[in-house]
Design a protein around this motif. Structure first.
Motif, PDB file in Angstrom:
ATOM      1  N   ASP A  56      42.931  38.902  40.684  1.00  0.00           N
ATOM      2  CA  ASP A  56      41.512  38.639  40.697  1.00  0.00           C
ATOM      3  C   ASP A  56      40.811  39.906  40.296  1.00  0.00           C
ATOM      4  O   ASP A  56      39.662  39.831  39.514  1.00  0.00           O
ATOM      5  CB  ASP A  56      41.046  37.966  41.884  1.00  0.00           C
ATOM      6  CG  ASP A  56      41.751  36.486  42.265  1.00  0.00           C
ATOM      7  OD1 ASP A  56      41.997  36.075  40.926  1.00  0.00           O
ATOM      8  OD2 ASP A  56      41.759  36.233  43.137  1.00  0.00           O
ATOM      9  N   GLU A  57      41.078  40.890  40.889  1.00  0.00           N
ATOM     10  CA  GLU A  57      40.388  42.389  40.809  1.00  0.00           C
ATOM     11  C   GLU A  57      40.523  42.763  39.251  1.00  0.00           C
ATOM     12  O   GLU A  57      39.733  43.284  38.535  1.00  0.00           O
ATOM     13  CB  GLU A  57      41.047  43.276  41.454  1.00  0.00           C
ATOM     14  CG  GLU A  57      40.629  43.003  43.011  1.00  0.00           C
ATOM     15  CD  GLU A  57      39.001  43.159  43.157  1.00  0.00           C
ATOM     16  OE1 GLU A  57      38.440  43.932  42.832  1.00  0.00           O
ATOM     17  OE2 GLU A  57      38.413  42.440  44.073  1.00  0.00           O
ATOM     18  N   LEU A  58      41.796  42.331  38.583  1.00  0.00           N
ATOM     19  CA  LEU A  58      41.928  42.698  37.323  1.00  0.00           C
ATOM     20  C   LEU A  58      41.024  42.122  36.184  1.00  0.00           C
ATOM     21  O   LEU A  58      40.380  42.409  35.284  1.00  0.00           O
ATOM     22  CB  LEU A  58      43.166  42.873  36.560  1.00  0.00           C
ATOM     23  CG  LEU A  58      44.353  43.873  37.445  1.00  0.00           C
ATOM     24  CD1 LEU A  58      45.584  43.381  36.920  1.00  0.00           C
ATOM     25  CD2 LEU A  58      43.862  45.305  36.867  1.00  0.00           C
ATOM     26  N   ARG A  59      40.927  40.691  36.610  1.00  0.00           N
ATOM     27  CA  ARG A  59      39.950  39.794  35.886  1.00  0.00           C
ATOM     28  C   ARG A  59      38.647  40.314  35.900  1.00  0.00           C
ATOM     29  O   ARG A  59      37.884  40.324  35.000  1.00  0.00           O
ATOM     30  CB  ARG A  59      40.103  38.435  36.290  1.00  0.00           C
ATOM     31  CG  ARG A  59      41.352  37.702  35.756  1.00  0.00           C
ATOM     32  CD  ARG A  59      41.341  36.354  36.605  1.00  0.00           C
ATOM     33  NE  ARG A  59      42.597  35.625  35.819  1.00  0.00           N
ATOM     34  CZ  ARG A  59      43.842  35.542  36.683  1.00  0.00           C
ATOM     35  NH1 ARG A  59      43.605  35.967  37.969  1.00  0.00           N
ATOM     36  NH2 ARG A  59      44.678  34.951  36.296  1.00  0.00           N
ATOM     37  N   ALA A  60      37.961  40.846  37.150  1.00  0.00           N
ATOM     38  CA  ALA A  60      36.690  41.170  37.419  1.00  0.00           C
ATOM     39  C   ALA A  60      36.667  42.452  36.592  1.00  0.00           C
ATOM     40  O   ALA A  60      35.224  42.799  36.412  1.00  0.00           O
ATOM     41  CB  ALA A  60      36.753  41.584  38.977  1.00  0.00           C
ATOM     42  N   ARG A  61      37.578  43.377  36.336  1.00  0.00           N
ATOM     43  CA  ARG A  61      37.315  44.689  35.610  1.00  0.00           C
ATOM     44  C   ARG A  61      37.609  44.346  33.933  1.00  0.00           C
ATOM     45  O   ARG A  61      37.798  45.101  33.308  1.00  0.00           O
ATOM     46  CB  ARG A  61      38.317  45.560  36.006  1.00  0.00           C
ATOM     47  CG  ARG A  61      37.847  45.939  37.398  1.00  0.00           C
ATOM     48  CD  ARG A  61      38.800  46.994  38.139  1.00  0.00           C
ATOM     49  NE  ARG A  61      38.271  47.479  39.372  1.00  0.00           N
ATOM     50  CZ  ARG A  61      38.022  46.900  40.497  1.00  0.00           C
ATOM     51  NH1 ARG A  61      38.246  45.568  40.635  1.00  0.00           N
ATOM     52  NH2 ARG A  61      37.641  47.520  41.472  1.00  0.00           N
ATOM     53  N   GLY A  62      37.475  43.049  33.551  1.00  0.00           N
ATOM     54  CA  GLY A  62      37.887  42.902  32.041  1.00  0.00           C
ATOM     55  C   GLY A  62      37.027  43.535  31.162  1.00  0.00           C
ATOM     56  O   GLY A  62      37.600  44.006  30.098  1.00  0.00           O
ATOM     57  N   ASP A  63      35.726  43.650  31.490  1.00  0.00           N
ATOM     58  CA  ASP A  63      34.840  44.149  30.554  1.00  0.00           C
ATOM     59  C   ASP A  63      35.188  45.920  30.302  1.00  0.00           C
ATOM     60  O   ASP A  63      35.092  46.362  29.553  1.00  0.00           O
ATOM     61  CB  ASP A  63      33.536  44.204  30.961  1.00  0.00           C
ATOM     62  CG  ASP A  63      32.917  42.703  30.804  1.00  0.00           C
ATOM     63  OD1 ASP A  63      33.810  41.951  30.020  1.00  0.00           O
ATOM     64  OD2 ASP A  63      32.009  42.457  31.145  1.00  0.00           O
TER      65      ASP A  63
END
Length: 173
Positions: A56-63
């Protein structure tokens, strides 16, 4: 180590160079965490919870990831924009094995006896060396299986493309 932006050929950022003493400290810390820490003692389901949170944290840092990978390696932004979701999916996949993978199996003994048990358990520190050309995906494919198994990991990223490893470390923290 200076990281050069592949689009402008200008200095992008710098990272410290890992010297032998640094590696010794990292390996010793990972060994201590393996021997004394709670990670290997957690159930697979408990580890899976942490792995899903990391996804989930990786998804949040997608940009952020979509900006780093093109600048370090020259990959197209349209490709890089899918990287966070893809690697998060890798962590989710391995977390899902907590419920389905046979970490313990009864096996017929080959040298006699009446009962045999094959146990897949953590064995220690995993050293994961990542090349420059697809760092985030390769981090996921090396780190996630080690995590669900209960191992600790020392990750060494490429000096040409260290940014994704920093993002993963921040996400894990």
């Amino acid at each position: 180590i200076d990281v050069i932006d592949s689009t402008s050929e200008e200095h992008y950022f710098s990272v410290p160079e890992a010297m032998p003493e640094d590696m010794d400290r990292a390996i010793a810390a990972a060994r201590k965490a393996f021997d004394d820490g709670p990670w290997r003692k957690l159930s697979h389901a408990e580890r899976a919870t942490y792995m899903r949170a990391l996804a989930d944290e990786l998804r949040a840092r997608g940009d952020d990831i979509a900006q780093i990978w093109p600048r370090e390696s020259g990959v197209l932004h349209s490709t890089a924009s899918l990287a966070a979701e893809g690697t998060a999916g890798t962590f989710d996949y391995y977390a899902g094995l907590a419920d389905s993978f046979p970490f313990e199996e009864e096996k017929a003994p080959t040298a006699g006896g009446e009962f045999g048990l094959l146990v897949r358990e953590p064995v220690g520190v995993v050293g994961a060396i990542i090349p420059w050309n697809g760092p985030l995906s390769l981090i996921g494919h090396k780190v996630a299986p080690a995590m669900i198994a209960g191992c600790t990991v020392v990750l060494k990223s490429s000096p040409e493309a260290p940014g994704d490893a920093y993002v993963v470390a921040e996400a894990a923290e």
